[in-house]
Design an enzyme around this catalytic site. Sequence first.
Site, mmCIF file in Angstrom:
data_model
loop_
_atom_site.group_PDB
_atom_site.id
_atom_site.type_symbol
_atom_site.label_atom_id
_atom_site.label_comp_id
_atom_site.label_asym_id
_atom_site.label_seq_id
_atom_site.Cartn_x
_atom_site.Cartn_y
_atom_site.Cartn_z
ATOM 1 N N ASN A 25 0.870 -1.180 0.000
ATOM 2 C CA ASN A 25 0.000 0.000 0.000
ATOM 3 C C ASN A 25 0.907 1.230 0.000
ATOM 4 O O ASN A 25 1.512 1.545 1.014
ATOM 5 C CB ASN A 25 -0.891 -0.045 1.252
ATOM 6 C CG ASN A 25 -1.669 1.246 1.456
ATOM 7 O OD1 ASN A 25 -1.792 2.053 0.527
ATOM 8 N ND2 ASN A 25 -2.201 1.428 2.659
ATOM 9 N N LYS A 27 0.102 4.301 -0.312
ATOM 10 C CA LYS A 27 -0.517 5.518 0.251
ATOM 11 C C LYS A 27 -0.292 6.700 -0.710
ATOM 12 O O LYS A 27 -0.223 6.477 -1.921
ATOM 13 C CB LYS A 27 0.016 5.775 1.661
ATOM 14 C CG LYS A 27 -0.145 4.533 2.551
ATOM 15 C CD LYS A 27 0.093 4.782 4.011
ATOM 16 C CE LYS A 27 -0.076 3.472 4.772
ATOM 17 N NZ LYS A 27 0.081 3.630 6.211
ATOM 18 N N HIS A 115 -9.305 1.482 5.209
ATOM 19 C CA HIS A 115 -8.010 1.649 5.885
ATOM 20 C C HIS A 115 -8.213 2.603 7.067
ATOM 21 O O HIS A 115 -9.001 3.547 6.978
ATOM 22 C CB HIS A 115 -6.972 2.201 4.904
ATOM 23 C CG HIS A 115 -5.587 2.182 5.465
ATOM 24 N ND1 HIS A 115 -5.151 3.142 6.353
ATOM 25 C CD2 HIS A 115 -4.569 1.305 5.313
ATOM 26 C CE1 HIS A 115 -3.906 2.850 6.712
ATOM 27 N NE2 HIS A 115 -3.532 1.739 6.103
ATOM 28 N N GLU A 117 -6.598 4.988 8.099
ATOM 29 C CA GLU A 117 -6.396 6.412 7.771
ATOM 30 C C GLU A 117 -7.651 6.996 7.136
ATOM 31 O O GLU A 117 -7.990 8.156 7.369
ATOM 32 C CB GLU A 117 -5.168 6.565 6.854
ATOM 33 C CG GLU A 117 -3.866 6.349 7.636
ATOM 34 C CD GLU A 117 -2.713 5.790 6.835
ATOM 35 O OE1 GLU A 117 -2.744 5.814 5.595
ATOM 36 O OE2 GLU A 117 -1.747 5.302 7.474
ATOM 37 N N GLU A 187 -5.203 -4.643 11.019
ATOM 38 C CA GLU A 187 -4.161 -3.631 11.171
ATOM 39 C C GLU A 187 -4.385 -2.853 12.468
ATOM 40 O O GLU A 187 -5.152 -1.879 12.484
ATOM 41 C CB GLU A 187 -4.208 -2.643 10.002
ATOM 42 C CG GLU A 187 -3.904 -3.264 8.657
ATOM 43 C CD GLU A 187 -3.312 -2.230 7.703
ATOM 44 O OE1 GLU A 187 -2.200 -2.460 7.226
ATOM 45 O OE2 GLU A 187 -3.955 -1.204 7.464
ATOM 46 N N SER A 233 3.731 -1.900 10.319
ATOM 47 C CA SER A 233 5.183 -1.978 10.509
ATOM 48 C C SER A 233 5.771 -3.331 10.110
ATOM 49 O O SER A 233 6.679 -3.844 10.759
ATOM 50 C CB SER A 233 5.566 -1.629 11.953
ATOM 51 O OG SER A 233 5.171 -0.297 12.244
HETATM 52 P P1 PGA Z 1 3.134 0.508 7.630
HETATM 53 O O1 PGA Z 1 1.640 0.740 7.092
HETATM 54 O O2 PGA Z 1 3.606 -0.793 7.039
HETATM 55 O O3 PGA Z 1 3.913 1.678 7.118
HETATM 56 O O4 PGA Z 1 3.051 0.452 9.110
HETATM 57 C C1 PGA Z 1 0.747 -0.311 6.985
HETATM 58 C C2 PGA Z 1 -0.588 0.191 6.492
HETATM 59 O O5 PGA Z 1 -1.016 1.278 6.898
HETATM 60 O O6 PGA Z 1 -1.256 -0.478 5.662
#
Ligand code: PGA
Length: 270
Positions: A25, A27, A115, A117, A187, A233
């Site tokens: 992803n 983003k 997601h 976010e 997540e 992460s």
């Molecule tokens: P990250 O993001 O691997 O940078 O923690 C994961 C995600 O938000 O899908």
Amino acid sequence: MSRKYEDFVASPDPITHRVRLISGNWKMNLNHLEAIALVQKLHHLMRPEDFRYAEISLHPPFTALRSLQLSFEADRMPFTLGAQDVSDEPSGAYTGEISASMLAKLGVGYVIVGHSERRRLFGETSELVARKALAVHQAGMRPIVCIGESAKERSDGDTEAVLAAQLTPVLESYPIDALGALVLAYEPIWAIGAGEAAAPEVVGEIARAIRALVEARVGSEIATSMRIQYGGSVTAGNSQALMTIEDIDGLLVGGASLDADSFALLVKSA
Ligand code: PGA
């Protein structure tokens, strides 16, 4: 060297019989030129066995979808194209929105919906997320439905209730005969971009609880075929430990998917 495209079909896990799915992803990162450069490098680093281990989907911003579609076709790259979001509406006066049928036309296979976010920064409710998942299905693609609790919800002991509340609208509105092919991404919000993933024991416990919840609502056949990814992460250093968790069938990767070397290593390590 000529390689056959058929060599790149992911085999199901011999124990779970589920096909693993590792998703990048991106983003709001990488313009279409940077996106092309990244996939070319990534493709160069991958070997057929990497693609046989897991299906690999890449989720660039909307502006790079067409470029990646063309790159995948021209160079026969066995990545699956993915999107990061979609409108729940089929068409019409929704300035700035992108419909599921537009994504399907670009060859998109998976669409991330809900997601954290999007939920947190853009106010998406679990009902809206369920409508988006349905729109994805109706356009012939598969949704990756993200669920996860905040640090406070976890410390308050509300994790399972939060996950159940996020899942319920999806389980109640998605066509039952297609539910087994839906992908869930667990997540935990506190692990996203945190630099440290949730401990494998925690992930294992929650993934088992999610599968049990799905089973209780819609039966064991669907629960055993549904794939559950972990996200938050994920790096080359922890991808193997996370992928050996019994109920985890894949990874949703943010930061580590933005660099070809680190993402290739992450997939190879898994
Ligand atoms: P990250 O993001 O691997 O940078 O923690 C994961 C995600 O938000 O899908």
